[in-house]
Structures are given as structure tokens and as C-alpha cells.
Design an enzyme around this catalytic site. Structure first.
Site, mmCIF file in Angstrom:
data_model
loop_
_atom_site.group_PDB
_atom_site.id
_atom_site.type_symbol
_atom_site.label_atom_id
_atom_site.label_comp_id
_atom_site.label_asym_id
_atom_site.label_seq_id
_atom_site.Cartn_x
_atom_site.Cartn_y
_atom_site.Cartn_z
ATOM 1 N N ASP A 122 -42.760 22.369 70.098
ATOM 2 C CA ASP A 122 -44.125 22.306 70.375
ATOM 3 C C ASP A 122 -44.492 22.300 72.061
ATOM 4 O OD1 ASP A 122 -43.262 19.636 70.940
ATOM 5 O OD2 ASP A 122 -44.864 18.745 69.458
ATOM 6 N N SER A 123 -43.284 22.199 72.657
ATOM 7 C CA SER A 123 -43.442 22.243 74.258
ATOM 8 C C SER A 123 -44.026 23.707 74.750
ATOM 9 C CB SER A 123 -42.326 21.886 75.274
ATOM 10 O OG SER A 123 -41.211 22.702 74.339
ATOM 11 N N ASP A 144 -40.799 22.982 65.658
ATOM 12 C CA ASP A 144 -41.422 21.612 65.529
ATOM 13 C C ASP A 144 -42.608 21.447 64.782
ATOM 14 O OD1 ASP A 144 -40.303 19.385 67.104
ATOM 15 O OD2 ASP A 144 -41.125 20.396 69.130
ATOM 16 N N LYS A 191 -38.416 19.989 62.931
ATOM 17 C CA LYS A 191 -38.384 18.702 63.466
ATOM 18 C C LYS A 191 -39.694 18.238 63.330
ATOM 19 C CE LYS A 191 -37.559 18.796 68.496
ATOM 20 N NZ LYS A 191 -38.842 17.877 68.715
ATOM 21 N N GLU A 219 -41.174 14.492 64.978
ATOM 22 C CA GLU A 219 -41.043 13.554 65.801
ATOM 23 C C GLU A 219 -41.551 12.018 65.376
ATOM 24 O OE1 GLU A 219 -43.518 13.759 69.474
ATOM 25 O OE2 GLU A 219 -42.583 15.556 69.987
ATOM 26 N N GLU A 275 -34.500 11.557 73.132
ATOM 27 C CA GLU A 275 -35.122 12.144 74.375
ATOM 28 C C GLU A 275 -35.519 10.915 75.425
ATOM 29 O OE1 GLU A 275 -38.413 14.733 74.013
ATOM 30 O OE2 GLU A 275 -38.827 14.833 76.284
HETATM 31 O O1 KIV Z 1 -40.573 20.579 72.102
HETATM 32 C C1 KIV Z 1 -39.459 20.575 72.855
HETATM 33 O O2 KIV Z 1 -39.434 21.075 73.516
HETATM 34 C C2 KIV Z 1 -38.726 19.528 72.444
HETATM 35 C C3 KIV Z 1 -37.439 19.185 73.199
HETATM 36 C C4 KIV Z 1 -37.642 18.832 74.526
HETATM 37 C C5 KIV Z 1 -36.429 18.391 72.292
HETATM 38 O O3 KIV Z 1 -38.847 18.815 71.386
#
Ligand code: KIV
Length: 262
Positions: A42-43, A81, A110, A112, A179
Site C-alpha cells: 500500500d506504499s 496489501d 498482507k 498490518e 518493520e
Molecule cells: O507497503 C509496503 O511497501 C510495505 C513494505 C514496506 C513492507 O508494507
């Protein structure tokens, strides 16, 4: 690499490499690379859309980017994500989001967060979808954490993180991202779990490492966290190439006759 490879890598002491990817053209390149797996993180809200945090990633955005990556990286294991709050709005929203990401081409999701996600993680795993956990600095909680800081620095918080990691494993996660935590804690969690840990700013002892593709390529010279190693100066390479193109156009050196049609 498939879902079973993660535990095999851990038990063979073979490190896992993961990089983020958000689009078709870089996915095609990564598909020809040695990297083990791809994260559509989600970055992308920050890196691709210019927002100031991952809170702005939506299911629609994630779905679109996952589909583009899946078309480009047909041979790689792709983790997507779950966007901000998608697991906190109840089981229906969570499962609808999982469905959309998997239908777009993800092989796993994934999630969080801490133990408050355990029931939802169990439900997703029971539905046949592999889940990766994510502990330590969890950027979706940035407003609660008060910024991008190293997490779990004291003993109580370290012990709590170890417990959370074990709970994620027990709930059925196949791996967990750690992280921005102290090296010693990264090592401790990795030793206590049977599933692999994949670190970013968590030291050298985790079972794998992940970096944002643009960060390792050096596209942003102003982003300099301690953990980041740059493997290229893409900012310089891209700027130089575009400036050379500009110069050739202005000087009427591009296109030549050989680059033109009769
Ligand atoms: O969203 C992302 O890029 C991440 C990584 C930094 C692990 O969750």
C-alpha cells in the site's frame, strides 16, 4: 516460489528476498530477475500517487495495481496489501477486499497489525487464502504511532511483539514482515517462529529482507532511512537521459534521418 517454499526456505536457512512492485513495466523486469516474491504494497499510495501516507490507499487502487503487476510478473508469487481499515469494517468488507485482490491476481494478502486482527486472519486462512502478517512499524497506524520511528525499543513492548508474532503464526500466517525494530528483537522473533520473518529495518537476522523497489533503485535522493541500501542512482540516470533527449531536440540532433521514415 509457491506458498510451500516459504517454510522450506526457513528450514533450509535460505534467505528470502521480496521487493515491492506497483506496475506492469517494472513487473515484467522483476519477472526476469532472481527476486523470490513481489509485494504490491500500500506504499503505492505514497510512491505512485504522491500521498503523504499509506492511509490513502483504497481497495480500487490496490486492485488496479495488483492486476497490472500480475499481468507483468506471471511467474512470481505476489502478495497484496489489504488497505487501511479494510479489516476493521467487519468480516464482509474484509472478505470482499480479499476476493477482489485475489481475483486481480494476488497469491496472498498482507495484513498490518496486532492481535486485534487475529479472528479475521483465521477466517481468511480458513477460506483458503494465504496471509502474511506485518508487525513493528505499521504505517497504516502512523497517526497512532506519532511518526516513522523504530518500534518496540523497551522490554515490555519487545515481549508484546514476540507474543503478537506467535499469535499470528498460530492464526495461520505463512510469514510475517517485521518493520523498523531493533536488530536483537528481529533476531529473537525469527528464532521463536517456525514461519519466516521478512525484515525491513529489522537487522540482518530475519529470514528475509524486503525493500521498496524505487528506494533500492534510488529514485528519491531525499529518502535516506538508516536501513536503506541503494543499488542504483535511478534519479540521476533518468534525469540525465531526459536532459540528453531535451538537448538533442533543442539542438535539432534528434531525430536523425536514420531515425525517420522515407
Ligand atoms: O507497503 C509496503 O511497501 C510495505 C513494505 C514496506 C513492507 O508494507
Amino acid at each position: 516460489m509457491n506458498i510451500h517454499s516459504f517454510s522450506k526456505f526457513k528450514h533450509n536457512n535460505q534467505k528470502i528476498s521480496m521487493v515491492t512492485c506497483y506496475d506492469y513495466w517494472s513487473a515484467e523486469i522483476l519477472n526476469t530477475s532472481d527476486v523470490d516474491c513481489i509485494l504490491v504494497g500500500d506504499s503505492l499510495a505514497v510512491v505512485m500517487h504522491g500521498f503523504d501516507s499509506t492511509v490513502h490507499a483504497t481497495t480500487e487502487m490496490m486492485e488496479l495495481h495488483v492486476a497490472a503487476v500480475a499481468r507483468g510478473a506471471k511467474d512470481k508469487f505476489i502478495i497484496a496489501d489489504m488497505p487501511f481499515l479494510s479489516c476493521s469494517k467487519g468480516i464482509e468488507v474484509a472478505m470482499d477486499t480479499v476476493h477482489r485482490l485475489m481475483a486481480a491476481g494476488a497469491n496472498a494478502v498482507k495484513i498490518e497489525g496486532d492481535t486485534h486482527q487475529i479472528d479475521i486472519i483465521r477466517h481468511i486462512v480458513d477460506a483458503g487464502v494465504p496471509v502474511m502478517g506485518h508487525l513493528g512499524l505499521t504505517p497504516q497506524s502512523i497517526h497512532n504511532l506519532g511518526g516513522h520511528k523504530v518500534q518496540a525499543k523497551d522490554e515490555a513492548k519487545s515481549a508484546q511483539l514476540v507474543e503478537s508474532a506467535r499469535a499470528l503464526e498460530e492464526a495461520g500466517c505463512f510469514a510475517v514482515v517485521l518493520e523498523c525494530i531493533p536488530t536483537k528483537l528481529g533476531s529473537c522473533v525469527s528464532l521463536r517462529l517456525n514461519i519466516p520473518t521478512i525484515g525491513i529495518g529489522a537487522g540482518p537476522h530475519t529470514d528475509g529482507q524486503v525493500l521498496v523497489l524505487q528506494d533500492l533503485l534510488g529514485t528519491n535522493p531525499n529518502f535516506t532511512p538508516k536501513f536503506l541500501r541503494r543499488y542504483a542512482d535511478s534519479h540521476g540516470v533518468i534525469k540525465n537521459a531526459v536532459n540528453r533527449f531535451h538537448g538533442d531536440v533543442v539542438e535539432q540532433e534528434y531525430p536523425s534521418l536514420a531515425e525517420s521514415y522515407k
